[in-house]
Design a protein around this motif. Structure first.
Motif, PDB file in Angstrom:
ATOM      1  N   LYS A 210     -21.695  -5.272  18.931  1.00 32.23           N
ATOM      2  CA  LYS A 210     -22.529  -5.866  19.979  1.00 32.23           C
ATOM      3  C   LYS A 210     -21.767  -6.946  20.748  1.00 32.23           C
ATOM      4  O   LYS A 210     -21.985  -7.133  21.951  1.00 32.23           O
ATOM      5  CB  LYS A 210     -23.795  -6.458  19.367  1.00 32.23           C
ATOM      6  CG  LYS A 210     -24.857  -5.422  19.029  1.00 32.23           C
ATOM      7  CD  LYS A 210     -26.110  -6.080  18.472  1.00 32.23           C
ATOM      8  CE  LYS A 210     -27.207  -5.053  18.221  1.00 32.23           C
ATOM      9  NZ  LYS A 210     -28.436  -5.689  17.669  1.00 32.23           N
ATOM     10  N   GLN A 211     -20.891  -7.656  20.063  1.00 32.91           N
ATOM     11  CA  GLN A 211     -20.120  -8.716  20.707  1.00 32.91           C
ATOM     12  C   GLN A 211     -19.168  -8.166  21.769  1.00 32.91           C
ATOM     13  O   GLN A 211     -18.710  -8.900  22.645  1.00 32.91           O
ATOM     14  CB  GLN A 211     -19.315  -9.496  19.655  1.00 32.91           C
ATOM     15  CG  GLN A 211     -20.168 -10.281  18.681  1.00 32.91           C
ATOM     16  CD  GLN A 211     -19.343 -10.873  17.542  1.00 32.91           C
ATOM     17  OE1 GLN A 211     -18.174 -10.530  17.350  1.00 32.91           O
ATOM     18  NE2 GLN A 211     -19.951 -11.760  16.780  1.00 32.91           N
ATOM     19  N   LEU A 212     -18.882  -6.856  21.672  1.00 31.29           N
ATOM     20  CA  LEU A 212     -17.894  -6.256  22.571  1.00 31.29           C
ATOM     21  C   LEU A 212     -18.501  -5.425  23.691  1.00 31.29           C
ATOM     22  O   LEU A 212     -17.796  -4.976  24.590  1.00 31.29           O
ATOM     23  CB  LEU A 212     -16.944  -5.363  21.752  1.00 31.29           C
ATOM     24  CG  LEU A 212     -16.107  -6.085  20.696  1.00 31.29           C
ATOM     25  CD1 LEU A 212     -15.482  -5.079  19.750  1.00 31.29           C
ATOM     26  CD2 LEU A 212     -15.023  -6.921  21.350  1.00 31.29           C
ATOM     27  N   SER A 213     -19.813  -5.230  23.676  1.00 27.03           N
ATOM     28  CA  SER A 213     -20.436  -4.326  24.640  1.00 27.03           C
ATOM     29  C   SER A 213     -20.389  -4.849  26.073  1.00 27.03           C
ATOM     30  O   SER A 213     -20.517  -4.080  27.018  1.00 27.03           O
ATOM     31  CB  SER A 213     -21.890  -4.037  24.248  1.00 27.03           C
ATOM     32  OG  SER A 213     -22.635  -5.247  24.178  1.00 27.03           O
TER      33      SER A 213
ATOM     34  N   ALA B 255     -15.731  -1.497  25.908  1.00 24.85           N
ATOM     35  CA  ALA B 255     -17.196  -1.487  26.011  1.00 24.85           C
ATOM     36  C   ALA B 255     -17.774  -0.140  25.581  1.00 24.85           C
ATOM     37  O   ALA B 255     -18.760  -0.079  24.839  1.00 24.85           O
ATOM     38  CB  ALA B 255     -17.613  -1.819  27.438  1.00 24.85           C
ATOM     39  N   ASN B 256     -17.153   0.940  26.040  1.00 23.39           N
ATOM     40  CA  ASN B 256     -17.646   2.280  25.690  1.00 23.39           C
ATOM     41  C   ASN B 256     -17.571   2.529  24.193  1.00 23.39           C
ATOM     42  O   ASN B 256     -18.497   3.085  23.587  1.00 23.39           O
ATOM     43  CB  ASN B 256     -16.847   3.340  26.445  1.00 23.39           C
ATOM     44  CG  ASN B 256     -17.120   3.320  27.942  1.00 23.39           C
ATOM     45  OD1 ASN B 256     -18.119   2.767  28.389  1.00 23.39           O
ATOM     46  ND2 ASN B 256     -16.230   3.905  28.715  1.00 23.39           N
ATOM     47  N   LYS B 257     -16.456   2.125  23.592  1.00 25.20           N
ATOM     48  CA  LYS B 257     -16.315   2.311  22.143  1.00 25.20           C
ATOM     49  C   LYS B 257     -17.322   1.451  21.380  1.00 25.20           C
ATOM     50  O   LYS B 257     -17.791   1.842  20.304  1.00 25.20           O
ATOM     51  CB  LYS B 257     -14.887   1.992  21.719  1.00 25.20           C
ATOM     52  CG  LYS B 257     -13.879   3.047  22.149  1.00 25.20           C
ATOM     53  CD  LYS B 257     -12.466   2.700  21.711  1.00 25.20           C
ATOM     54  CE  LYS B 257     -11.481   3.787  22.136  1.00 25.20           C
ATOM     55  NZ  LYS B 257     -10.080   3.439  21.771  1.00 25.20           N
ATOM     56  N   SER B 258     -17.648   0.292  21.939  1.00 30.39           N
ATOM     57  CA  SER B 258     -18.633  -0.560  21.265  1.00 30.39           C
ATOM     58  C   SER B 258     -20.016   0.097  21.296  1.00 30.39           C
ATOM     59  O   SER B 258     -20.771   0.017  20.326  1.00 30.39           O
ATOM     60  CB  SER B 258     -18.675  -1.950  21.906  1.00 30.39           C
ATOM     61  OG  SER B 258     -19.388  -1.939  23.123  1.00 30.39           O
TER      62      SER B 258
ATOM     63  N   PHE C 148     -17.455  10.313  27.409  1.00 31.07           N
ATOM     64  CA  PHE C 148     -17.792  10.161  25.992  1.00 31.07           C
ATOM     65  C   PHE C 148     -19.244   9.709  25.829  1.00 31.07           C
ATOM     66  O   PHE C 148     -20.005  10.272  25.052  1.00 31.07           O
ATOM     67  CB  PHE C 148     -16.861   9.143  25.327  1.00 31.07           C
ATOM     68  CG  PHE C 148     -15.445   9.601  25.208  1.00 31.07           C
ATOM     69  CD1 PHE C 148     -15.104  10.609  24.335  1.00 31.07           C
ATOM     70  CD2 PHE C 148     -14.451   9.031  25.979  1.00 31.07           C
ATOM     71  CE1 PHE C 148     -13.791  11.052  24.224  1.00 31.07           C
ATOM     72  CE2 PHE C 148     -13.147   9.454  25.881  1.00 31.07           C
ATOM     73  CZ  PHE C 148     -12.814  10.470  25.000  1.00 31.07           C
ATOM     74  N   LEU C 149     -19.614   8.675  26.587  1.00 29.99           N
ATOM     75  CA  LEU C 149     -20.975   8.165  26.464  1.00 29.99           C
ATOM     76  C   LEU C 149     -22.001   9.151  26.995  1.00 29.99           C
ATOM     77  O   LEU C 149     -23.093   9.290  26.431  1.00 29.99           O
ATOM     78  CB  LEU C 149     -21.099   6.837  27.209  1.00 29.99           C
ATOM     79  CG  LEU C 149     -20.524   5.607  26.501  1.00 29.99           C
ATOM     80  CD1 LEU C 149     -20.721   4.369  27.353  1.00 29.99           C
ATOM     81  CD2 LEU C 149     -21.172   5.404  25.135  1.00 29.99           C
TER      82      LEU C 149
END
Length: 387
Positions: free
Chosen positions: A228-231, A239-242, A275-276
């Motif tokens: 969540k800290q990286l979104s 952001a996508n990986k988060s 991916f998302l």
């Protein structure tokens, strides 16, 4: 003169991204480095005396005007031939390139001592090549703790090293291999002390790896907090990986309501990451598929099918979205097969059955050992299949 090419690759097969050469130092005219640079659309070879070689780039006095200073970014420097490269450094890299890692490690240790003890003979920035070579050799030996110690030494003794990004990445890879949260925490602390953009970008990847490890270690709550800290990161890849990480955590926690909420947030955000979108379309397809299955609703099967096909068109077998891609393939095939039976229209029924078989076949081909591929085979082998 003895020429030696050091190319940047990965671990055992990586050589340093600079061409080192020891030229005879007979008079000022001979004490010239040879630099290959990108200049606009051209590749040029220039001679000069390098006075700086660090994370910000290379600075040199051109041979034609030694009182002048030219600056080049690392991206514009293709290769360098140093006039004062220690023979021991070339020997060490030769051994590493030949896979003789133990011998290379010994030679790197010797040349590090030689460079540090001969400040008038060798320019200080040559030390970073020996230190990085030592670290990479330890990685090739799978001596990850020693490799981390070598990266630490490089970052400590040459704080502005041109290999800073490589050192942080190498340290990170070692921590991943060791599956050691403390190693990653130590790296995070190191990057947070460094104010450079390289360190800042590296810290995002460290946090991602920490979250990945927390999740794999069975602590989805801790991982979720880290993800969540990286979104909100400006780095879209981070952001996508988060987002994907948060969904994986919520799946482990079996929190369907939060997954749906997160999917909705992503879908209305205008996100365009393939991916998302694979995750979004598959998840939305699942919602329609559930309603269709309960009510045998042809329109809902159509809605689910369209969403699954969108996911399939974007997806490909990668670790990040593999589970969703497989589910889209399987459920789309089931939609076709079910619609073929519900519609029972000549021509269209056969077409839908063929589409279902094509998707099942693709699933089995690409994921032959998965549970869904097994279910697809069992369904196709059933006596009632296709009737």
């Amino acid at each position: 003169s003895v020429y030696y090419m050091l190319k940047k690759c990965l671990y055992a097969f990586s050589l340093l991204p600079i061409l080192l050469i020891a030229l005879p130092a007979q008079g000022q005219a001979k004490r010239m480095d040879k630099i290959t640079i990108k200049n606009a659309d051209k590749i040029e070879d220039v001679e000069g005396q390098i006075v700086k070689d660090d994370e910000t780039g290379v600075s040199y006095h051109p041979a034609s005007a030694l009182t002048k200073t030219e600056d080049k970014s690392l991206a514009d420097v293709i290769s360098i031939r140093f006039y004062d490269t220690p023979q021991g450094l070339q020997d060490a890299e030769n051994e590493r390139g030949s896979g003789n890692y133990e011998q290379a490690l010994t030679l790197f240790e010797v040349v590090i001592t030689e460079i540090k003890g001969s400040k008038t003979k060798y320019r200080p920035f040559l030390l970073q090549y020996a230190l990085y070579g030592k670290a990479a050799t330890n990685v090739a030996l799978e001596s990850y703790s020693e490799a981390i110690a070598s990266y630490r030494q490089l970052l400590s003794e040459v704080p502005a090293t041109r290999f800073k990004k490589d050192a942080y990445l190498g340290w990170l890879d070692c921590g991943r291999e060791m599956k050691d949260i403390q190693v990653l925490q130590d790296l995070l602390t190191e990057t947070e002390k460094d104010t450079s953009n390289i360190a800042k970008n590296s810290s995002f990847n460290v946090r991602l790896s920490m979250a990945d490890l927390e999740l794999s270690n069975g602590d989805p709550q801790a991982a979720l907090k880290t993800y969540k800290q990286l979104s909100s990161s400006r780095d879209k890849d981070v952001a996508n990986k988060s987002w994907l990480g948060q969904i994986a955590c919520l799946e482990q926690l079996k929190d369907k309501a939060s997954i749906d909420s997160l999917i909705n947030t992503i879908s209305v955000s205008g996100e365009t990451s393939p991916f998302l979108l694979v995750v979004v379309y598959t998840s939305q397809g699942d919602t329609q598929f559930k309603v269709a299955s309960e009510k045998k609703d042809v329109s809902k099967y159509h809605d689910a099918l369209i969403l699954y096909l969108k996911a399939i068109s974007l997806g490909f077998p990668t670790k990040e979205v593999d589970a969703y891609y497989q589910r889209a393939l399987y459920n789309a095939a089931v939609c076709y097969q079910t619609l073929a039976g519900l519609l029972n229209k000549p021509g269209l029924t056969d077409k839908y059955k063929k589409q279902a078989k094509a998707l099942f076949d693709l699933l089995i081909l690409e994921h032959k050992d998965s549970e869904l591929a097994k279910k697809a085979r069992e369904m196709m082998e059933s006596p009632s299949y296709g009737k």
